[in-house]
Design a protein around this motif. Structure first.
Motif, mmCIF file in Angstrom:
data_model
loop_
_atom_site.group_PDB
_atom_site.id
_atom_site.type_symbol
_atom_site.label_atom_id
_atom_site.label_comp_id
_atom_site.label_asym_id
_atom_site.label_seq_id
_atom_site.Cartn_x
_atom_site.Cartn_y
_atom_site.Cartn_z
ATOM 1 N N PRO A 17 0.830 -1.210 0.000
ATOM 2 C CA PRO A 17 0.000 0.000 0.000
ATOM 3 C C PRO A 17 0.864 1.258 0.000
ATOM 4 C CG PRO A 17 -0.107 -1.098 2.153
ATOM 5 C CD PRO A 17 0.745 -1.954 1.278
ATOM 6 N N ILE A 19 0.386 5.406 0.610
ATOM 7 C CA ILE A 19 -0.429 6.549 1.030
ATOM 8 C C ILE A 19 0.129 7.784 0.337
ATOM 9 C CG2 ILE A 19 -1.092 7.973 3.013
ATOM 10 C CD1 ILE A 19 -0.199 5.380 4.728
ATOM 11 N N GLN A 21 0.289 11.825 0.352
ATOM 12 C CA GLN A 21 0.085 12.966 1.240
ATOM 13 C C GLN A 21 0.528 14.233 0.523
ATOM 14 O OE1 GLN A 21 2.690 13.216 4.703
ATOM 15 N NE2 GLN A 21 1.072 14.140 5.930
ATOM 16 N N VAL A 28 -3.921 13.983 3.771
ATOM 17 C CA VAL A 28 -3.869 12.633 3.201
ATOM 18 C C VAL A 28 -4.857 12.588 2.043
ATOM 19 C CG1 VAL A 28 -4.255 10.188 3.626
ATOM 20 C CG2 VAL A 28 -3.128 11.577 5.362
ATOM 21 N N MET A 31 -5.112 6.366 -0.874
ATOM 22 C CA MET A 31 -4.240 5.212 -0.701
ATOM 23 C C MET A 31 -4.470 4.303 -1.892
ATOM 24 S SD MET A 31 -3.615 1.906 0.092
ATOM 25 C CE MET A 31 -4.774 1.027 1.131
ATOM 26 N N TRP A 33 -2.194 1.042 -4.465
ATOM 27 C CA TRP A 33 -1.232 -0.056 -4.343
ATOM 28 C C TRP A 33 -0.124 0.072 -5.378
ATOM 29 C CZ3 TRP A 33 -1.908 -3.671 -0.395
ATOM 30 C CH2 TRP A 33 -3.099 -3.534 0.312
ATOM 31 N N LEU A 84 4.775 5.825 2.046
ATOM 32 C CA LEU A 84 4.154 7.146 2.141
ATOM 33 C C LEU A 84 4.794 8.025 1.070
ATOM 34 C CD1 LEU A 84 2.367 9.247 3.680
ATOM 35 C CD2 LEU A 84 4.369 9.708 5.112
ATOM 36 N N CYS A 101 -9.647 11.624 -1.226
ATOM 37 C CA CYS A 101 -10.634 10.539 -1.234
ATOM 38 C C CYS A 101 -11.311 10.370 0.128
ATOM 39 C CB CYS A 101 -9.952 9.224 -1.611
ATOM 40 S SG CYS A 101 -9.316 9.218 -3.298
ATOM 41 N N PHE A 102 -10.696 10.929 1.178
ATOM 42 C CA PHE A 102 -11.216 10.713 2.543
ATOM 43 C C PHE A 102 -12.157 11.857 2.919
ATOM 44 C CE2 PHE A 102 -7.232 8.374 2.306
ATOM 45 C CZ PHE A 102 -7.604 7.144 2.817
#
Lengths: 118, 118
Positions: A17, A19, A21, A28, A31, A33, A84, A101-102
């Motif tokens: 994964p 992330i 940022q 953030v 996330m 792959w 990251l 996306c969050f």
């Protein structure tokens, strides 16, 4: 000594994964792959390149949308099984046209935090 | 309507990745895994509770070390297959005694960015 992507710890599908940022704000963004080859491509090109599990293909972020991620730094965690990427994000990172996306909070009542970008 | 953890998308092991981010600074501290029950426990207790893949047990972060994560917000991404926990981190998040697990940069020469906390 240049970094060797094969020294990372991948899951049973050969994926790790990553992330993303935002540089500066620390937001953030998403996330996704990577496999060893997409880590190498990301480091070589400076354009963040994921592995699309649905398409089973490299995914140069923003290649079609223009919403690219320019790599500023790539960090690996203590277990070497998570990355990251600190990035300069062009436009929204999310396919829903939101910066991140969050955008949904699930504490208490479910709430949408962030409207799509104009 | 309260949030239902079963509406999230889990992998074939019943797990979803959860990124922990420090409130205020925005620093990405770590990434670990949750199952539906640890999501529920986290929301109910306000103490971030992962699922330890190595121990196959709930992992109330900081339960033994004291380096707890108090939940400030829990966000879900657009695909509902990744979580972002905004936390108040007590002490270092990393078992190496560093604030964040992402203390190694792999851009150019491999470098340790962050010394352990005193």
């Amino acid at each position: 000594m240049p970094f060797d992507p094969s020294t990372l710890v991948y899951d049973s599908n050969g994926l790790i994964p990553c992330i993303a940022q935002a540089e500066g704000t620390g937001e953030v963004l998403m996330m996704a792959w990577m496999n060893a080859e997409s880590v190498a491509k990301t480091l070589k090109s400076g354009k963040v390149t994921y592995w699309s599990r649905s398409r089973q293909a490299f995914w140069v972020k923003g290649e079609t949308s223009g919403h690219t991620q320019e790599l500023v730094d790539l960090r690996v965690d203590c277990d070497r099984d998570c990355l990251l990427a600190v990035v300069r994000q062009e436009g929204p990172a999310c396919h829903t046209n939101r910066r991140s996306c969050f955008y949904t909070s699930v504490v208490g009542e479910e709430t949408e935090l962030m409207a799509p970008m104009a």
